[in-house]
Write an enzyme that holds these catalytic residues in place. Structure first.
Site, PDB file in Angstrom:
ATOM      1  N   ASP A 250       0.852  -1.184   0.000  1.00  0.00           N
ATOM      2  CA  ASP A 250       0.000   0.000   0.000  1.00  0.00           C
ATOM      3  C   ASP A 250       0.893   1.241   0.000  1.00  0.00           C
ATOM      4  OD1 ASP A 250      -3.206   0.562   0.961  1.00  0.00           O
ATOM      5  OD2 ASP A 250      -1.781   2.234   1.099  1.00  0.00           O
TER       6      ASP A 250
ATOM      7  N   GLU B   8     -12.249   3.394  -1.424  1.00  0.00           N
ATOM      8  CA  GLU B   8     -11.775   4.522  -2.243  1.00  0.00           C
ATOM      9  C   GLU B   8     -11.497   4.115  -3.682  1.00  0.00           C
ATOM     10  OE1 GLU B   8      -8.346   5.952  -0.178  1.00  0.00           O
ATOM     11  OE2 GLU B   8      -9.541   6.868   1.427  1.00  0.00           O
ATOM     12  N   VAL B   9     -10.950   2.928  -3.854  1.00  0.00           N
ATOM     13  CA  VAL B   9     -10.579   2.492  -5.211  1.00  0.00           C
ATOM     14  C   VAL B   9     -11.574   1.409  -5.667  1.00  0.00           C
ATOM     15  CG1 VAL B   9      -8.771   1.501  -6.650  1.00  0.00           C
ATOM     16  CG2 VAL B   9      -8.150   2.995  -4.728  1.00  0.00           C
TER      17      VAL B   9
ATOM     18  N   HIS C 247     -10.198  -5.120  -3.613  1.00  0.00           N
ATOM     19  CA  HIS C 247      -8.894  -5.336  -2.990  1.00  0.00           C
ATOM     20  C   HIS C 247      -9.085  -5.766  -1.555  1.00  0.00           C
ATOM     21  CE1 HIS C 247     -10.004  -1.060  -2.768  1.00  0.00           C
ATOM     22  NE2 HIS C 247      -9.416  -1.011  -1.595  1.00  0.00           N
TER      23      HIS C 247
HETATM   24  P1  5GP Z   1      -9.767   1.477   0.195  1.00  0.00           P
HETATM   25  O1  5GP Z   1      -9.986   2.703   1.031  1.00  0.00           O
HETATM   26  O2  5GP Z   1     -10.370   1.597  -1.165  1.00  0.00           O
HETATM   27  O3  5GP Z   1     -10.122   0.221   0.914  1.00  0.00           O
HETATM   28  O4  5GP Z   1      -8.198   1.361   0.038  1.00  0.00           O
HETATM   29  C1  5GP Z   1      -7.476   1.905  -1.022  1.00  0.00           C
HETATM   30  C2  5GP Z   1      -6.019   1.791  -0.647  1.00  0.00           C
HETATM   31  O5  5GP Z   1      -5.264   1.967  -1.812  1.00  0.00           O
HETATM   32  C3  5GP Z   1      -5.564   2.838   0.353  1.00  0.00           C
HETATM   33  O6  5GP Z   1      -5.028   2.196   1.501  1.00  0.00           O
HETATM   34  C4  5GP Z   1      -4.512   3.644  -0.421  1.00  0.00           C
HETATM   35  O7  5GP Z   1      -3.416   4.033   0.383  1.00  0.00           O
HETATM   36  C5  5GP Z   1      -4.098   2.684  -1.502  1.00  0.00           C
HETATM   37  N1  5GP Z   1      -3.691   3.314  -2.744  1.00  0.00           N
HETATM   38  C6  5GP Z   1      -4.333   4.306  -3.424  1.00  0.00           C
HETATM   39  N2  5GP Z   1      -3.677   4.626  -4.554  1.00  0.00           N
HETATM   40  C7  5GP Z   1      -2.601   3.782  -4.592  1.00  0.00           C
HETATM   41  C8  5GP Z   1      -1.537   3.633  -5.538  1.00  0.00           C
HETATM   42  O8  5GP Z   1      -1.449   4.306  -6.568  1.00  0.00           O
HETATM   43  N3  5GP Z   1      -0.598   2.681  -5.257  1.00  0.00           N
HETATM   44  C9  5GP Z   1      -0.673   1.890  -4.140  1.00  0.00           C
HETATM   45  N4  5GP Z   1       0.292   0.996  -3.950  1.00  0.00           N
HETATM   46  N5  5GP Z   1      -1.662   2.025  -3.228  1.00  0.00           N
HETATM   47  C10 5GP Z   1      -2.612   2.963  -3.462  1.00  0.00           C
END
Ligand code: 5GP
Length: 122
Positions: free
Chosen positions: A33, A99-100, A104
Site C-alpha cells: 500500500d 476509495e478504489v 482489494h
Molecule cells: P480502500 O480505502 O479503497 O479500501 O483502500 C485503497 C487503498 O489503496 C488505500 O489504503 C490507499 O493508500 C491505496 N492506494 C491508493 N492509490 C494507490 C496507488 O497508486 N498505489 C498503491 N500501492 N496504493 C494505493
C-alpha cells in the site's frame, strides 16, 4: 456500479502505473500500500475486473474465487505475518469506506492491531 477500467488498480494491473509488487500469479497481484497503516500493509487484487466483494462473489467463476482467496493466504504467509497474526479487510461502498473501485483485500500485520473497529456511540 459498473466497472471503471481507468481506476488506479486497473492501471497498475495494465502496467501503466508502477507498484511495489510482492507477489503475482494468474489470479491476483499483491503489492505494498502506498500509504501503509501498519508495518506490513499489502493489497491483494484479483486480475479480473470486479468493482468490489459484492461484484466478485456474484459474478466471478469458482476458479477465480478459489484462486484469489488462496492467493491472499499465500501472500500473508510469504510476508511472514502468519505466526504473529494479521488482519484482512475489504472495504465496500461509501459507508464501507472504499476509495478504489477495484476489489482489494488489505493485509495488515507486524504490530498488535488493537480493536477491529471503533465501538459505536450508544
Ligand atoms: P480502500 O480505502 O479503497 O479500501 O483502500 C485503497 C487503498 O489503496 C488505500 O489504503 C490507499 O493508500 C491505496 N492506494 C491508493 N492509490 C494507490 C496507488 O497508486 N498505489 C498503491 N500501492 N496504493 C494505493
Amino acid at each position: 456500479m459498473s466497472y471503471d477500467s481507468n481506476n488506479i488498480f486497473a492501471r497498475i494491473l495494465r502496467g501503466e502505473i508502477p507498484c511495489d509488487k510482492v507477489f503475482e500469479n494468474e489470479h491476483a497481484l499483491a503489492f505494498k500500500d502506498i500509504a501503509p497503516q501498519a508495518p506490513v500493509h499489502l493489497l491483494v487484487i484479483p486480475k479480473g475486473a470486479y468493482v468490489d466483494f459484492d461484484d466478485f462473489t456474484l459474478n466471478a467463476t469458482e476458479a477465480e474465487i478459489a484462486g484469489y482467496i488462496r492467493t491472499i493466504g499465500v501472500v500473508a504467509r510469504e510476508a511472514g505475518v502468519k505466526e504473529s497474526g494479521y488482519r484482512i479487510l475489504s472495504n465496500l461502498g461509501e459507508e464501507g469506506g472504499q476509495e478504489v473501485p477495484h476489489l482489494h483485500v488489505h493485509i495488515f500485520g507486524g504490530k498488535p492491531l488493537g480493536r477491529m473497529i471503533k465501538p459505536i456511540d450508544k
